[in-house]
Every structure is written in structure tokens, then in C-alpha cells.
Design a protein around this motif. Structure first.
Motif, PDB file in Angstrom:
ATOM      1  N   ALA A 164       2.180   0.818   7.724  1.00  0.00           N
ATOM      2  CA  ALA A 164       2.497   0.416   6.066  1.00  0.00           C
ATOM      3  C   ALA A 164       2.185  -1.235   5.860  1.00  0.00           C
ATOM      4  O   ALA A 164       1.805  -1.638   4.916  1.00  0.00           O
ATOM      5  N   ARG A 165       2.341  -1.758   7.098  1.00  0.00           N
ATOM      6  CA  ARG A 165       2.230  -3.232   7.053  1.00  0.00           C
ATOM      7  C   ARG A 165       3.547  -3.801   5.985  1.00  0.00           C
ATOM      8  O   ARG A 165       3.254  -4.800   5.529  1.00  0.00           O
ATOM      9  N   THR A 166       4.498  -3.173   6.140  1.00  0.00           N
ATOM     10  CA  THR A 166       5.671  -3.597   5.226  1.00  0.00           C
ATOM     11  C   THR A 166       6.826  -3.721   6.030  1.00  0.00           C
ATOM     12  O   THR A 166       6.950  -3.394   7.226  1.00  0.00           O
ATOM     13  N   ALA A 167       7.796  -4.614   5.583  1.00  0.00           N
ATOM     14  CA  ALA A 167       9.208  -4.950   6.022  1.00  0.00           C
ATOM     15  C   ALA A 167      10.082  -5.079   5.036  1.00  0.00           C
ATOM     16  O   ALA A 167       9.741  -5.303   3.906  1.00  0.00           O
ATOM     17  N   THR A 168      11.199  -4.262   5.243  1.00  0.00           N
ATOM     18  CA  THR A 168      12.423  -4.153   4.166  1.00  0.00           C
ATOM     19  C   THR A 168      13.584  -4.682   4.950  1.00  0.00           C
ATOM     20  O   THR A 168      13.869  -4.680   6.011  1.00  0.00           O
ATOM     21  N   LEU A 209      -4.123   6.453   4.960  1.00  0.00           N
ATOM     22  CA  LEU A 209      -2.557   6.313   5.527  1.00  0.00           C
ATOM     23  C   LEU A 209      -1.962   4.977   5.173  1.00  0.00           C
ATOM     24  O   LEU A 209      -0.897   4.968   4.551  1.00  0.00           O
ATOM     25  N   PRO A 210      -2.606   4.010   5.760  1.00  0.00           N
ATOM     26  CA  PRO A 210      -1.831   2.683   5.613  1.00  0.00           C
ATOM     27  C   PRO A 210      -1.695   2.516   4.171  1.00  0.00           C
ATOM     28  O   PRO A 210      -0.728   1.648   3.929  1.00  0.00           O
ATOM     29  N   VAL A 211      -2.611   2.653   3.105  1.00  0.00           N
ATOM     30  CA  VAL A 211      -2.478   2.382   1.849  1.00  0.00           C
ATOM     31  C   VAL A 211      -1.297   3.335   1.208  1.00  0.00           C
ATOM     32  O   VAL A 211      -0.338   3.012   0.536  1.00  0.00           O
ATOM     33  N   ALA A 212      -1.520   4.588   1.539  1.00  0.00           N
ATOM     34  CA  ALA A 212      -0.364   5.552   1.314  1.00  0.00           C
ATOM     35  C   ALA A 212       0.983   5.333   1.551  1.00  0.00           C
ATOM     36  O   ALA A 212       1.976   5.414   0.857  1.00  0.00           O
ATOM     37  N   GLU A 213       1.116   4.970   2.979  1.00  0.00           N
ATOM     38  CA  GLU A 213       2.229   4.538   3.551  1.00  0.00           C
ATOM     39  C   GLU A 213       3.039   3.119   2.799  1.00  0.00           C
ATOM     40  O   GLU A 213       3.969   2.831   2.856  1.00  0.00           O
ATOM     41  N   GLU A 214       2.224   2.269   2.541  1.00  0.00           N
ATOM     42  CA  GLU A 214       2.464   0.936   1.744  1.00  0.00           C
ATOM     43  C   GLU A 214       3.109   1.525   0.407  1.00  0.00           C
ATOM     44  O   GLU A 214       4.137   1.000  -0.001  1.00  0.00           O
ATOM     45  N   CYS A 215       2.462   2.515  -0.194  1.00  0.00           N
ATOM     46  CA  CYS A 215       3.162   2.910  -1.465  1.00  0.00           C
ATOM     47  C   CYS A 215       4.306   3.685  -1.291  1.00  0.00           C
ATOM     48  O   CYS A 215       5.433   3.545  -2.031  1.00  0.00           O
ATOM     49  N   ALA A 216       4.336   4.350   0.000  1.00  0.00           N
ATOM     50  CA  ALA A 216       5.781   5.138   0.143  1.00  0.00           C
ATOM     51  C   ALA A 216       6.856   4.086   0.637  1.00  0.00           C
ATOM     52  O   ALA A 216       8.053   4.311  -0.134  1.00  0.00           O
ATOM     53  N   GLU A 217       6.836   3.286   1.350  1.00  0.00           N
ATOM     54  CA  GLU A 217       7.854   2.377   1.519  1.00  0.00           C
ATOM     55  C   GLU A 217       8.146   1.419   0.275  1.00  0.00           C
ATOM     56  O   GLU A 217       9.595   1.130   0.002  1.00  0.00           O
ATOM     57  N   THR A 218       7.249   1.097  -0.458  1.00  0.00           N
ATOM     58  CA  THR A 218       7.615   0.411  -1.817  1.00  0.00           C
ATOM     59  C   THR A 218       8.467   1.383  -2.537  1.00  0.00           C
ATOM     60  O   THR A 218       9.360   0.937  -3.193  1.00  0.00           O
ATOM     61  N   GLY A 234      -1.590  -0.050  -2.710  1.00  0.00           N
ATOM     62  CA  GLY A 234      -0.507   0.978  -2.617  1.00  0.00           C
ATOM     63  C   GLY A 234       0.657   0.438  -3.477  1.00  0.00           C
ATOM     64  O   GLY A 234       1.535   1.138  -4.074  1.00  0.00           O
ATOM     65  N   PHE A 235       0.952  -0.827  -3.038  1.00  0.00           N
ATOM     66  CA  PHE A 235       2.144  -1.313  -3.602  1.00  0.00           C
ATOM     67  C   PHE A 235       2.106  -1.520  -5.210  1.00  0.00           C
ATOM     68  O   PHE A 235       2.960  -1.157  -5.898  1.00  0.00           O
TER      69      PHE A 235
END
Length: 248
Positions: free
Chosen positions: A99-103, A127-136, A231-232
Motif C-alpha cells: 500500500a506504500r502506507t505507514a500508520t 492492488l497497490p491502489v486498493a490497499e492504499e484505500c484499505a489502510e486509509t 486510493g487515499f
């Protein structure tokens, strides 16, 4: 803010301490950034850090300030090299490479809705865009039901998942190529549909512009469209919709 005022009212926090905590409202000036501490009051969610274009030290500084203020931290578009450097300074950081995200969670995440969002993606390349969305969505307190790899090249895969839409409140649909999937979902699902075009595709997909144009031209009424690979943005829009349904 509410917790602070209630603590002052109970006598658990001295007025001087409350004033000290409030001194950084509406923002904290770090020199290279003005951290918007007031955003959580306006939007119901803290400021989000876009990792692209920032140095690791700048990301660490902004994230550290949000953590100091007791706010949960979301960093988007964070590449693995920067993630390693940021994690060294902030060990509690949770990085999701796909996702290229960190929380960084400093406070419990309050559920925003009792019903999840259907997160639909056309292909594995999305999936990278979808998982960015999921993590957000996760850090914003929204549950997710994933319906992945159900693109129109094999539409029976989506139709076998129709029961998901009966128990979810909203659908976010992520697709590249010609971007047809949101129209299909919009035709079978009566709730809000947010479409996200991705840059996945050959030649005349033009880096996502063909999918974007297709989604904007959807024959399914009321499908709304976010920017390419955003996605965000789709997740944040969904949270705004869900938050508006909650009693004030």
C-alpha cells in the motif's frame, strides 16, 4: 479537545496545563511545515502526511508532532527506503509496503460505521491502489470487505460476490484498463459508488486516462470518480459520507 475540556471540568487537568496543550492550535509551525492540529476538529480525522516529495527527516518531524499531540498518524506514498529511516526514529510505525502506507496509532481507532465498505478491484495489478484505500479506511475507523480480482474479463467472479453488497454501506471500485468495472457495480448496487481509475494498462490506456474517461462517462447513474491511482482520496471521501450519516 472534548476529553481535555472534560478533564478540566473534573479537575483532573489544571487550567495552566490545558492552556499549554492548546497553544499549538490551530497549527504548529515546524519551520518546514505547519502541522494542522485543528483538522481533526474540522474533519474528524488528523492531517495526513504525503510521503512523496518529502525527505525522511521532514516526515519524521511532522509524524512526531502529530504523535506528540496524541493524534493517529497516516503516511501515504512512502517508499521502502524512506520507511526504514522513518521506522528507526518511530519504532511503533506500521508499514505496509504494498500500500506504500505507514500508520502510527497513539489513540484507539473509533469505529465510524457499523457497516463495512465494499472494496472492489478489477485485477491484481490494481492492488497497490486498493490497499492504499484499505489502510486509509482502517485508520479512519471504517471496516472493509475486499472483493478482489473480479474484473469484467470474467464478470461471473463479481456476480458470485453479490451478497457482499447487501451487507455493506458503500462501494469503492478500483480498476485500470478501460475502467468498466464501476459501471457494472453501479448497476447492481444501490448505495454510493466511488470509482478509482488506476494507471494499469497497455498503450492507449494512457497511464489511466482511458479508465478515468470511461468512469466519468459511466452509464450507471451517480458513480463519482476520484483521481488516477488515488486510493487515499476515495477512502477519505467514503469516510466523509459515512461521517455525515452519524448523528451530530
Amino acid at each position: 479537545m472534548r476529553e481535555l475540556l472534560e478533564s478540566v471540568s473534573r479537575g483532573a487537568v489544571r487550567i495552566e496545563e490545558a492552556v499549554a496543550r492548546l497553544k499549538d492550535l490551530p497549527y504548529a509551525d515546524l519551520g518546514f511545515a505547519s502541522v494542522d492540529h485543528h483538522r481533526a476538529l474540522r474533519h474528524g480525522a488528523p492531517e495526513v502526511i504525503l510521503g512523496a516529495g518529502k525527505t525522511s527527516s521532514q516526515i519524521i518531524g511532522i509524524a512526531g508532532e502529530l504523535e506528540r499531540a496524541g493524534q493517529n498518524v497516516l503516511i501515504t506514498r512512502l517508499d521502502p527506503d524512506k520507511a526504514r529511516e522513518v521506522s528507526e526514529a518511530l519504532p511503533a510505525l506500521r508499514y505496509v509496503e504494498l500500500a506504500r502506507t505507514a500508520t502510527l496509532e497513539t489513540a484507539p481507532i473509533t469505529p465510524l460505521s457499523t457497516r463495512a465498505v465494499a472494496l472492489v478491484s478489477a485485477g491484481t495489478g490494481d492492488l497497490p491502489v486498493a490497499e492504499e484505500c484499505a489502510e486509509t479506511l482502517r485508520i479512519l475507523g471504517v471496516g472493509v470487505e475486499r472483493v478482489y480480482d473480479v474484473g469484467v474479463a470474467g464478470i461471473h467472479r463479481l456476480l458470485h460476490k453479490r451478497e457482499v453488497f447487501e451487507r455493506t454501506s458503500l462501494a469503492i471500485v478500483v480498476a485500470g484498463m478501460e475502467g468498466a468495472l464501476p459501471s457494472v457495480v453501479g448497476g447492481i448496487f444501490g448505495g454510493p459508488v466511488i470509482a478509482v481509475p488506476t494507471s494499469v494498462g497497455y498503450g492507449v490506456s494512457f497511464g489511466g486516462f482511458t479508465a478515468l474517461a470511461g468512469m466519468l462517462s459511466s452509464c450507471a447513474s451517480g458513480v463519482v470518480v476520484c483521481n488516477i491511482d488515488n486510493g487515499f482520496g476515495a477512502a477519505y471521501a467514503a469516510a466523509r459520507i459515512l461521517r455525515s450519516r452519524e448523528p451530530r
